[in-house]
Every structure is written in structure tokens, then in C-alpha cells.
Enzyme design. Structure first.
Site, PDB file in Angstrom:
ATOM      1  CG  ASP A 316      -2.065  -0.998   1.071  1.00  0.00           C
ATOM      2  OD1 ASP A 316      -2.430  -1.338  -0.063  1.00  0.00           O
ATOM      3  OD2 ASP A 316      -2.572  -1.461   2.114  1.00  0.00           O
ATOM      4  NE  ARG A 347      -3.643   1.909  -4.900  1.00  0.00           N
ATOM      5  CZ  ARG A 347      -3.886   1.466  -3.685  1.00  0.00           C
ATOM      6  NH1 ARG A 347      -2.999   0.667  -3.076  1.00  0.00           N
ATOM      7  NH2 ARG A 347      -5.000   1.793  -3.050  1.00  0.00           N
TER       8      ARG A 347
END
Length: 429
Positions: A316, A347
């Protein structure tokens, strides 16, 4: 949200409670006998989705947002009731995947759904092992994504030994939670060890669970009992202040009461690899969820290669690590991180696009990023893709970039850190 370059960040801050641990405290408290008291609970949208789902299944939960305190009145392993409608997990993949393990063993049937983002995220990774255990679980749309339908059953699930193709705490936890209702012990083996919050908390509540290298093993039908749970500060939230302190000249930030669980502290290891001035102080609770204070000062960073077993400990944090890498001397390579493609956004693609808009030299690879550091960033209009990690990472980049930066969809930080922007502003001298 429009942000400007700042001259320094200075001060002390306490970040919200850990998101992963807050989720689990509610879920496991609901399955325990008695009242579980949770302090420093994360009042983010994802964790509130977990509370809502368990309330819908008959669990009384008192939430005091002003004091970040939650009381879960558990009814034991077999105390859940069928919800009157569809369970909605909002944007929370953790809620959907972990609850899939619990709900696969219940006598009642359940349908779960979530927002548009959740309906694009892969759920086959939990459907496969749970089906091996005898669960009747399927993707209603047939694409391996939510909505999910889970039919009730009246016999125990089958304990299995599952070799997960990915190092994912959500997959591991779903299988272990299903294993609570198995006929024999269940084990999960991963290619690398993922975060172990499930194992630590279940053991604290009375489960017979242990880790053997990359394998976690759980025995069925324990007597889970309520406990008082203090949620440590979320290291994933602390990471934005760590990065900001390191890349903005003249900065010095003390981040208090941060969880430094060894399966989550990869950001600290990367900072050390990059030559950061970072100190871990006042370490405590080393026998459970270790907590410490983190002191960071502006540093001349150097590029690093980040991959392998380190990735599950900082998955993360990779977006903000990519921002840090833009300010480091030399090349940073992030690899073995294909998991970034199936988060709230892709991402990898989003970081490449937005960092390039700001003037960074960054390239996407099949499983990560290559960043050539040392090029000054300039302000740009950044689309967060409603991904909280992206929004917060570019808020950090904006404070170190020339000119102003506008972040579209900036309010998505409410998923994990509702006070992020005000906390960031509090550190501007």
C-alpha cells in the site's frame, strides 16, 4: 483540492488507527463471546462499511466517533443472522474478501456487493480456495468479481492445505476464517509472508493458530472470547508523513504510536535502504502488535531496488515510495508488484501517468516501475481515480513541487484518513 509548495514541515502528529486491524477487530469481535472494546478505531469509510455489514447480520455495535471507540457485542462463531437485504461493502475489498470466508460457513445465504470499483476487483482469488473447502460461492456476473452470492450450508466446511499463488493477507485471512468452521485443520502457504494481523488477533481471542514459515495453520471451532483491543496507528497512513519529511528541505516530523509489525514495516526498510534520516523510538508491545514513534528529517535520498519478499510488507505504500524515488539520486526499480494493478485503481498506470505530468521520468514495467530520480517536479492537474492512496501520494508530491497542484477527487481520502489534509496543514510552520 489545490496544494502549493511549502518550505518545510515541522511538528508532531498521531495518525489514525490501522485500517487492517480495525476491520479485523470488528469482524472477530462479532465472532467472539462477549463484548470486545476497540480503542483508536479508524473512522474511515471502509471500516464503517464493516460495521454496517455486521449490524445487518444482527450484531449490536456501538460506535463513538468522537473518541474513536467501538463496542462489539459478539455472539460467538454461530451467532450471525441472515441480513434482510444485500450486504454492501462500499469500497472495501478487505470487508468483502474476509467476510467471504466467514459467510461461506453459515447456514444462511448471503449476497454481497460494493461500489463500482469493488465490482471490478478480482474475487476469484478467494472464490477458488473457498470452493475447494465446499463453499457454494459464485460471482453473479460470472466475471470473478462482485456481486457475490454465497449459499448457506448445514455441514462443516472441509479443512484444506492451500498454496496461494499470491502473497495476500486478504486471501490468507479468508481461508483461515473459513477454517474456523472446518472439519479438520486448515493451512495456507504463501510465496512470501503477508501481513499477519489475522493470526495475531485470532490467537489473542483464543483461536488455536500458528505460523510455520510461510504457512499459517488454524484448528476449527475454537472458543473465541472478547478482549480489549487498542488499534495502533496505521503505518500506511504514517508513510505519507515519512515521505514528506524526507523530501521537503528543512523538515522534521515525529509520528507517534505507529504500528511497526514486521509484516508491515517495509516502508521503514526502504527508507533505510535509500539513506533516510529515520529513527524508530519508544518501541513497545513487541509480543503482539509492536508500536513505536517514528522521527524523520529531510534527507538526501539515493535510488534503490525494491522487490521480492519486501513487497507484501509495503504494497500500500508503493505509490508514495514512487514519489520519494523522484527526489532520490539515481534509479529506483520497483518490481514483483503486479498486485498494484488490481487495487482501487491500476496504481502502476496511474502513477506513471500522473508523475509524468509533473515532469518525472518514470516507466511502467509488467510488475512495477522504474523511476529516474533527481528531476524537479512541477505542479499539474492530477486525477486521483478516486483512489485514496493516489490522492495522498500526490498531495505529498505537491508540497515539494514547483507551482500549484490540483488533485481531482481529493475527498476519496475519507476511505482511510478523513483528516489527512488538515493533519498535513498542521505541520506547515
Amino acid at each position: 483540492m489545490i496544494l502549493q509548495k511549502v518550505n518545510a514541515l515541522k511538528g508532531e502528529i498521531t495518525v489514525p488507527g490501522d485500517k487492517s486491524i480495525s476491520h479485523r477487530a470488528v469482524m472477530f469481535g462479532a465472532l467472539a463471546e462477549g463484548t470486545t472494546e476497540i480503542t483508536h478505531f479508524l473512522q474511515g469509510a471502509d471500516c464503517l462499511s464493516t460495521i454496517g455489514c455486521f449490524r445487518d447480520m444482527g450484531i449490536a455495535i456501538e460506535n463513538d466517533p468522537l473518541n474513536n471507540k467501538v463496542m462489539v457485542h459478539g455472539k460467538g462463531l454461530h451467532g450471525l443472522k441472515q441480513a434482510s437485504g444485500i450486504l454492501n461493502v462500499g469500497n472495501s475489498g478487505t470487508t468483502m474478501r474476509l467476510m467471504s470466508g466467514i459467510l461461506s460457513a453459515q447456514t444462511f445465504s448471503t449476497t454481497m456487493t460494493g461500489d463500482d470499483s469493488i465490482q471490478k476487483r478480482p474475487m476469484g482469488r478467494v472464490i477458488t480456495p473457498l470452493t475447494m473447502m465446499g463453499a457454494d460461492i459464485k460471482s453473479i456476473s460470472g466475471n470473478g468479481c462482485a456481486p457475490l452470492e454465497i449459499l448457506g450450508r448445514h455441514t462443516p466446511l472441509h479443512g484444506i492445505s492451500y498454496h496461494s499463488p499470491v502473497a495476500s493477507a486478504q486471501v490468507k485471512s479468508a481461508v483461515l476464517l473459513a477454517g474456523l468452521y472446518g472439519d479438520v485443520p486448515t493451512s495456507v502457504t504463501e510465496p512470501y509472508v503477508s501481513r499477519n494481523h489475522t493470526e495475531l488477533m485470532l490467537k489473542m481471542l483464543g483461536a488455536d493458530i500458528e505460523n510455520q514459515g510461510n504457512t499459517a495453520v488454524i484448528k476449527p471451532e475454537p472458543d473465541l472470547h472478547a478482549e480489549k483491543i487498542t488499534v495502533p496507528g496505521d503505518i500506511s497512513s504514517a508513510a505519507y508523513f515519512v515521505a514528506a519529511g524526507l523530501i521537503i528541505p528543512g523538515s522534521e516530523i515525529l509520528i507517534k504510536n505507529v504500528g511497526i509489525n514486521p509484516t508491515r514495516n517495509g516502508i521503514i526498510k526502504v527508507c533505510e535502504m535509500m539513506g533516510a534520516d529515520i529513527k524508530i523510538e519508544n518501541i513497545r508491545n513487541t509480543d503482539t502488535e509492536a508500536v513505536a514513534d517514528i522521527l524523520v528529517r529531510h534527507s538526501e535520498l539515493t535510488g534503490a531496488e525494491i522487490g521480492g519478499a519486501l513487497i507484501p510488507t509495503l504494497i500500500d505504500e508503493l505509490p508514495v515510495i514512487a514519489v520519494m524515488a523522484c527526489f532520490a539520486k539515481g534509479k529506483t526499480i520497483i518490481k514483483d508488484a503486479a498486485e498494484l494493478k488490481v487495487k482501487e485503481s491500476n496504481r502502476i498506470d496511474v502513477m506513471v501517468h500522473n508523475l509524468s505530468l509533473m515532469g518525472a521520468k518514470v516507466t511502467a514495467t509488467e510488475d512495477g516501475l522504474i523511476i529516474e530520480g533527481g528531476r524537479p517536479l512541477k505542479g499539474a492537474v492530477i486525477d486521483s481515480n478516486l483512489d485514496h492512496r493516489i490522492a495522498m501520494s500526490f498531495a505529498v508530491a505537491a508540497l515539494a513541487a514547483d507551482d500549484s497542484t490540483e488533485i481531482l477527487g481529493a475527498e476519496c481520502v475519507n476511505i482511510s484518513y478523513p483528516d489527512f489534509y488538515s493533519d498535513l496543514k498542521s505541520l506547515v510552520p
